[in-house]
Design an enzyme around this catalytic site. Structure first.
Site, PDB file in Angstrom:
ATOM      1  N   SER A  78       0.872  -1.129   0.073  1.00 38.21           N
ATOM      2  CA  SER A  78      -0.132  -0.072   0.217  1.00 38.21           C
ATOM      3  C   SER A  78       0.926   1.246   0.029  1.00 38.21           C
ATOM      4  CB  SER A  78      -1.022  -0.098   0.990  1.00 38.21           C
ATOM      5  OG  SER A  78      -2.016   0.953   1.031  1.00 38.21           O
ATOM      6  N   ASP A  95      -9.240  -6.745  -3.612  1.00 39.88           N
ATOM      7  CA  ASP A  95      -8.784  -5.353  -3.075  1.00 39.88           C
ATOM      8  C   ASP A  95      -9.723  -4.386  -3.421  1.00 39.88           C
ATOM      9  OD1 ASP A  95      -7.561  -3.399  -2.021  1.00 39.88           O
ATOM     10  OD2 ASP A  95      -5.114  -4.002  -2.661  1.00 39.88           O
ATOM     11  N   HIS A 103      -7.413  -6.009   0.717  1.00 41.67           N
ATOM     12  CA  HIS A 103      -6.248  -5.113   0.809  1.00 41.67           C
ATOM     13  C   HIS A 103      -5.099  -5.830   1.739  1.00 41.67           C
ATOM     14  CE1 HIS A 103      -4.028  -1.273   0.071  1.00 41.67           C
ATOM     15  NE2 HIS A 103      -4.154  -0.967   1.373  1.00 41.67           N
TER      16      HIS A 103
END
Length: 269
Positions: A95, A218, A246
């Site tokens: 991320s 995600d 995620h």
């Protein structure tokens, strides 16, 4: 608790195992401890030395509540690599941590031998822009959602339908999320990093071997945005891991760890 002065801040890190070094960078609000659940044991067992860190904004690293930039965060990782004399080393980010790894590979390629970019993107589309803006607005309003409600929202946002539909797993996830601390001033500063401008053209200049891992379910960084990053970076490889949201590195750590280790085996830094 090793805390070192780098790039104008005090940076906390943990150093585990022996062998060729791997530096791991967490996402927004993430602690280095998240890596220690699954990735650190797998990588040390595979013969790597693993360095995990708390990004600026996450204590005991300096919180820097007045704000900072992506370049500041990439500079922090560069400073740690130089301080520990790790270069060239492997880097793994997820991320926001992947955004940092991308910028590090672009700006300081001599420090990075290989990079794994998980749950990443190279631009901010309409939905992701609004998601970030509304989360910042909620934080800045000073309002607090009921803890269980916040836990449910976090589960829906970050986990896959496979996990959401598993009653036993969900009971544990919701309890964990409910006990998570509220975002502090440093985490609020990290939120601004998610306002990623379109960097895809710049990433065509990355010469470091990169492997992009996307998670099929995600919602925060969907696979097509990760595919754009892989397409932009010359020679980058790309893999989608099924039944993961995620937090795919926590939902299916076996598949994630296998993907990382196999990519690392392709080339020595």
């Amino acid at each position: 608790m090793p805390v070192v002065p780098v790039n104008g801040i005090r940076l906390h890190y943990e150093d585990t195992g022996s062998g060729e070094p791997v530096v791991m960078i967490q996402g927004t609000g993430g602690s280095h401890r998240a890596w220690q659940l699954h990735q650190v044991p797998a990588l040390t067992a595979a013969g790597y030395r693993v360095i995990t860190l708390d990004n600026r904004g996450i204590p005991p690293t300096s919180e820097c509540a007045d704000g900072f930039t992506m370049q500041d965060m990439a500079g922090d990782v560069a400073g740690l690599i130089e301080y520990l004399d790790l270069a060239p080393c492997r880097v793994v980010g997820t991320s926001m941590g992947a955004f940092v790894a991308q910028e590090l590979a672009l700006a300081r390629p001599e420090l990075v031998g290989q990079a794994v970019l998980m749950a990443t993107r190279g631009r901010t589309d309409v939905l992701r822009r609004e998601l970030t803006a509304t989360e910042i607005a909620l934080h800045d309003s000073g309002m607090s959602l009921p803890p269980r409600y916040a836990a449910v929202l976090r589960a829906v946002k970050y986990l896959s339908p496979s996990t959401l539909n598993d009653d036993r797993a969900m009971a544990d996830w919701l309890d964990l999320f409910e006990l998570s601390p509220a975002a502090g001033p440093g985490q609020r500063a990290q939120m601004d990093i998610s306002k990623l401008s379109n960097r895809l053209q710049d990433y065509r200049g990355i010469e470091v071997p990169c492997h992009v891992i996307a998670f099929a379910d995600d919602l925060v960084t969907p696979p097509h945005l990760g595919r754009e990053v892989a397409n932009a970076i010359p020679g980058a490889t790309y893999e989608v891991i099924a039944d993961c949201g995620h937090y795919g590195y926590l939902e299916d750590p076996g598949a994630v760890n296998k993907s990382i280790v196999e990519f690392f085996a392709l080339r020595r830094p």
